[in-house]
Design a protein around this motif. Structure first.
Motif, PDB file in Angstrom:
ATOM      1  N   ALA A  31      77.897 -28.103   1.389  1.00  0.00           N
ATOM      2  CA  ALA A  31      77.656 -29.240   2.279  1.00  0.00           C
ATOM      3  C   ALA A  31      77.113 -30.431   1.498  1.00  0.00           C
ATOM      4  O   ALA A  31      77.485 -31.584   1.753  1.00  0.00           O
ATOM      5  CB  ALA A  31      76.686 -28.835   3.387  1.00  0.00           C
ATOM      6  N   SER A  38      77.122 -32.915   7.178  1.00  0.00           N
ATOM      7  CA  SER A  38      77.356 -31.552   7.661  1.00  0.00           C
ATOM      8  C   SER A  38      76.071 -31.043   8.304  1.00  0.00           C
ATOM      9  O   SER A  38      74.972 -31.456   7.933  1.00  0.00           O
ATOM     10  CB  SER A  38      77.739 -30.611   6.512  1.00  0.00           C
ATOM     11  N   TYR A 210      85.006 -25.295   2.845  1.00  0.00           N
ATOM     12  CA  TYR A 210      84.729 -26.720   2.656  1.00  0.00           C
ATOM     13  C   TYR A 210      85.880 -27.454   1.967  1.00  0.00           C
ATOM     14  O   TYR A 210      85.694 -28.524   1.404  1.00  0.00           O
ATOM     15  CB  TYR A 210      83.421 -26.896   1.888  1.00  0.00           C
ATOM     16  N   ALA A 234      83.049 -32.387   4.509  1.00  0.00           N
ATOM     17  CA  ALA A 234      81.889 -32.141   5.362  1.00  0.00           C
ATOM     18  C   ALA A 234      82.312 -31.433   6.642  1.00  0.00           C
ATOM     19  O   ALA A 234      83.386 -31.698   7.190  1.00  0.00           O
ATOM     20  CB  ALA A 234      81.194 -33.462   5.685  1.00  0.00           C
ATOM     21  N   GLN A 235      81.454 -30.546   7.129  1.00  0.00           N
ATOM     22  CA  GLN A 235      81.717 -29.857   8.383  1.00  0.00           C
ATOM     23  C   GLN A 235      80.445 -29.191   8.869  1.00  0.00           C
ATOM     24  O   GLN A 235      79.468 -29.058   8.125  1.00  0.00           O
ATOM     25  CB  GLN A 235      82.810 -28.807   8.209  1.00  0.00           C
ATOM     26  N   ASP A 236      80.474 -28.761  10.114  1.00  0.00           N
ATOM     27  CA  ASP A 236      79.358 -28.009  10.678  1.00  0.00           C
ATOM     28  C   ASP A 236      79.638 -26.518  10.511  1.00  0.00           C
ATOM     29  O   ASP A 236      80.773 -26.062  10.650  1.00  0.00           O
ATOM     30  CB  ASP A 236      79.162 -28.339  12.152  1.00  0.00           C
TER      31      ASP A 236
END
Length: 308
Positions: A31, A38, A210, A234-236
């Motif tokens: 992240a 993120s 990712y 980027a991500q959760d």
């Protein structure tokens, strides 16, 4: 001094398994290397995780604690630029070997001096595998007779990186984090059978999540192709439960009156997930659900366990 009296009893009940520290390190680093924001949830905070957070901040990554969706856990909002730059001249890795070994290749690619410090036994943990690589790469480094503090200064060049397989898999993972950011393609060659291969699989899985592509050429953890000029996305995400922690409770359930360990992932690549298959061979009464495992009181039989 307060005294505690313990009475004989059989263990029973339900426990929420702590999140995996190994995957927590990997999720937070990926992240931090991404461009954008993120959110990484379900973090069981520890001094080692805090060390990784400190190093990311020293590389110009914003790391902020926010409320978690899971009771008793932490969540981190992490914002990066897509490529680490130096925001400090030294970083404190505490006593975390994962933090130190994961970040040395990234620190060696900043183009300016960065000093890694540590405490306790981390000061003398072996780093020769990296020193050999830095020598071949003509990256400057200074240490105290092989120990911390370690200062690195330079830019990694894409190419061939060789590592023996009988050292910690953390060295391989450290290169896997850094090499995708280089301007050209690289290879990682493992010159002898790789120990703790499941930890490298965990790193590869997290990198893929990712958006980073790496090819395990022969599927045998001996040769990796790492395309350069990649960007982490980027991500959760949510850190998976820790199978090494769940193992204690599953065995406790078999010896006791039944325990459910919740918060585990049966698709996990953690090597300690093998406890389920081992206990099944021993005749334990096990029920698997989507995110939990229940082990009831069982009469078990002998088996042969391959601890690798």
């Amino acid at each position: 001094m307060e005294k505690v009296k313990i009475y004989p009893a059989k263990l029973a009940g339900t426990v929420q398994v702590p999140s995996s520290k190994s995957m927590g390190h990997r999720e937070i680093i990926c992240a931090g290397l991404a461009g954008g924001t993120s959110i990484v949830d379900n973090i069981s905070m520890s001094q080692d995780i805090e060390a990784t957070m400190r190093v990311l901040r020293a590389m110009n990554v914003s790391v902020d604690e926010i409320p978690s969706m899971i009771e008793g856990r932490k969540a981190l909002q992490i914002t990066g630029t897509g490529h680490p730059i130096a925001a400090a001249d030294n970083v404190d890795c505490g006593e975390s070997g994962s933090t130190l070994r994961f970040f040395i290749p990234l620190g060696a690619n900043l183009g300016c001096p960065l000093t890694f410090i540590g405490h306790g036994k981390l000061v003398s943990r072996p780093l020769q595998a990296y020193y050999d690589i830095l020598d071949k790469q003509f990256v400057q480094y200074f240490n105290d007779n092989g120990n911390l503090p370690l200062t690195v200064n330079g830019h990694l060049m894409p190419g061939k990186f060789e590592l023996p397989g009988d050292v910690s898999s953390q060295f391989v993972s450290g290169l896997l984090f850094a090499l995708p950011l280089l301007k050209g393609d690289s290879e990682i060659i493992i010159t002898s059978p790789l120990e703790s291969a499941s930890y490298v699989d965990m790193t590869l899985n997290c990198l893929a999540k990712y958006g980073v592509k790496i090819e395990n050429v022969d599927g045998a953890h001996r040769h990796y192709l790492v395309p350069g000029k990649q960007r982490f996305k980027a991500q959760d995400s949510k850190v998976e439960g820790d199978w090494s922690q769940a193992a204690f409770w599953t065995v406790g359930g078999a010896l006791g009156a039944g325990i459910t360990a919740s918060g585990v992932d049966f698709a996990s690549l953690q090597g300690d997930k093998a406890v389920v298959e081992i206990m099944q061979r021993m005749g334990a009464d096990i029920a698997q659900n989507a995110d939990s495992v229940t082990v009831n009181s069982s009469t078990t039989q002998a088996t042969v366990i391959d601890a690798s």
